[in-house]
Write an enzyme that holds these catalytic residues in place. Structure first.
Site, PDB file in Angstrom:
ATOM      1  N   ASP A  32       0.815  -1.211   0.000  1.00  0.00           N
ATOM      2  CA  ASP A  32       0.000   0.000   0.000  1.00  0.00           C
ATOM      3  C   ASP A  32       0.855   1.272   0.000  1.00  0.00           C
ATOM      4  O   ASP A  32       0.778   2.099   0.922  1.00  0.00           O
ATOM      5  CB  ASP A  32      -0.940   0.005   1.214  1.00  0.00           C
ATOM      6  CG  ASP A  32      -1.850  -1.206   1.242  1.00  0.00           C
ATOM      7  OD1 ASP A  32      -2.260  -1.668   0.165  1.00  0.00           O
ATOM      8  OD2 ASP A  32      -2.154  -1.703   2.352  1.00  0.00           O
ATOM      9  N   GLU A 212     -11.561  -0.827  -3.988  1.00  0.00           N
ATOM     10  CA  GLU A 212     -10.978  -0.122  -2.841  1.00  0.00           C
ATOM     11  C   GLU A 212      -9.769   0.673  -3.308  1.00  0.00           C
ATOM     12  O   GLU A 212      -9.481   0.758  -4.505  1.00  0.00           O
ATOM     13  CB  GLU A 212     -10.544  -1.139  -1.780  1.00  0.00           C
ATOM     14  CG  GLU A 212      -9.501  -2.126  -2.291  1.00  0.00           C
ATOM     15  CD  GLU A 212      -9.199  -3.257  -1.318  1.00  0.00           C
ATOM     16  OE1 GLU A 212      -9.870  -3.339  -0.271  1.00  0.00           O
ATOM     17  OE2 GLU A 212      -8.286  -4.049  -1.609  1.00  0.00           O
TER      18      GLU A 212
END
Length: 322
Positions: A32, A212
């Site tokens: 991420d 997402e």
């Protein structure tokens, strides 16, 4: 003549050796990625995968910071923020992003509230978004408000409890800051100038194939919403464009296909020293996988109309910059 040829060959070998090898972080598992350019330095904020090879779920205890000035050599600052920083929080350290404003660095994070049941939407239970603050890009960071900025009871359009994850913040040319986030649906709302208070209602929308991990930015006069979208593993990276930070959003397609050895991927986009870079993660390190991911970076290019060219995933990475 031979000496000159040898010098040239050695120079070429050195240049090749200087290229960043993907994944760029190789001693720990990271995921991420969220890049931030501050002055002459690119700072990279990442998650941290610590699950064993045998485990079948995520184990993400904290967030880490790295920096570079040439896109090849990375300084490791180690763990700079933890779920334990937030007295109200528990569980894993999901995707996060740090932004700079008014002399401070605000690190927006996703985790869970203490005593939360991810399958129960009652009360304040489930995933939540917090914000930490520091005077320096590498910390120390502290909880800015002592409570979640977004709690799970504020968003009821999704029935699962882990929908309030993956925050990204965009500050427009007029200095208005926007927070975007969400799993299953994308949400946005305005932030006050202090970056720690909400300044309006939550708007919910569903870009095509959205899952997402939104990332919002502006290039020239076009706004971009890039996100993890439904694919074949399932996640690929798709994107939309819009004339404003709030839409209306037009779907533009897939720009990154599946990544090696990981069902998830996550975009982080930045311009640095005249080039555009696309950060993401895969599972390609030895013993890597779905829950042991690693951050990578490749070049990002645009068409004349502002649409994004498909990202070419490489193992040799990007060349050094001065």
């Amino acid at each position: 003549m031979k000496a000159t040829l040898l010098t040239v060959l050695l120079g070429l070998l050195t240049a090749v050796g200087l290229r960043a090898q993907n994944p760029i972080i190789r001693d720990v598992f990271t995921a991420d990625p969220a890049p931030l350019v501050y002055h002459d330095t690119l700072f990279l904020y990442t998650g941290h995968d610590t699950a064993s090879v045998q485990e079948t779920n995520y184990k993400m205890p904290d967030w880490r910071v790295y920096s570079t000035t040439d896109m090849v050599h990375w300084k490791d600052y180690g763990t700079r923020l933890s779920v334990r920083t937030f007295a109200w929080a528990t569980g894993d350290a999901y995707a996060a992003q740090c932004v700079y404003r008014n002399g401070k660095f605000y690190w927006f994070v996703a985790t869970f509230q203490r005593n939360a049941d991810p399958n129960n939407k009652a009360g304040n239970r489930g995933a939540a978004i917090g914000v930490a603050v520091s005077a320096r890009p590498t910390g120390p960071f502290r909880d800015a408000i002592g409570k979640p900025l977004i709690s799970n009871d504020m968003t009821l359009d999704q029935k699962h409890g882990w929908d309030d994850i993956d925050p990204t913040v965009f500050i427009d040319d007029d200095k208005q800051a926007y927070l975007y986030w969400g799993n299953g649906s994308c949400r946005w709302m305005k932030l006050k100038d202090n970056m720690t208070e909400l300044a309006g209602p939550i708007t919910v929308f569903r870009p095509k194939n959205y899952i997402e991990g939104p990332w919002v930015y502006k290039r020239k006069k076009l706004y971009y919403l890039v996100y993890a979208s439904a694919g074949t593993k399932p996640e690929m990276i798709g994107y939309c464009t819009a004339p404003t930070a709030t839409g209306p959003w037009t779907y533009q397609g897939i720009i990154q296909g599946n990544v090696p050895n990981s069902g998830t991927t996550h975009p982080g986009i930045v311009d640095y020293k005249g080039k555009s870079y696309f950060f993401y993660h895969n599972g390609s390190l030895p013993s890597g996988g779905n829950f042991r991911r690693s951050v990578c970076v490749d070049y990002m290019y645009y068409n004349p109309d502002g649409t994004i060219k498909p990202i070419v995933q490489t193992t040799q990475g990007v060349a050094p910059v001065k």
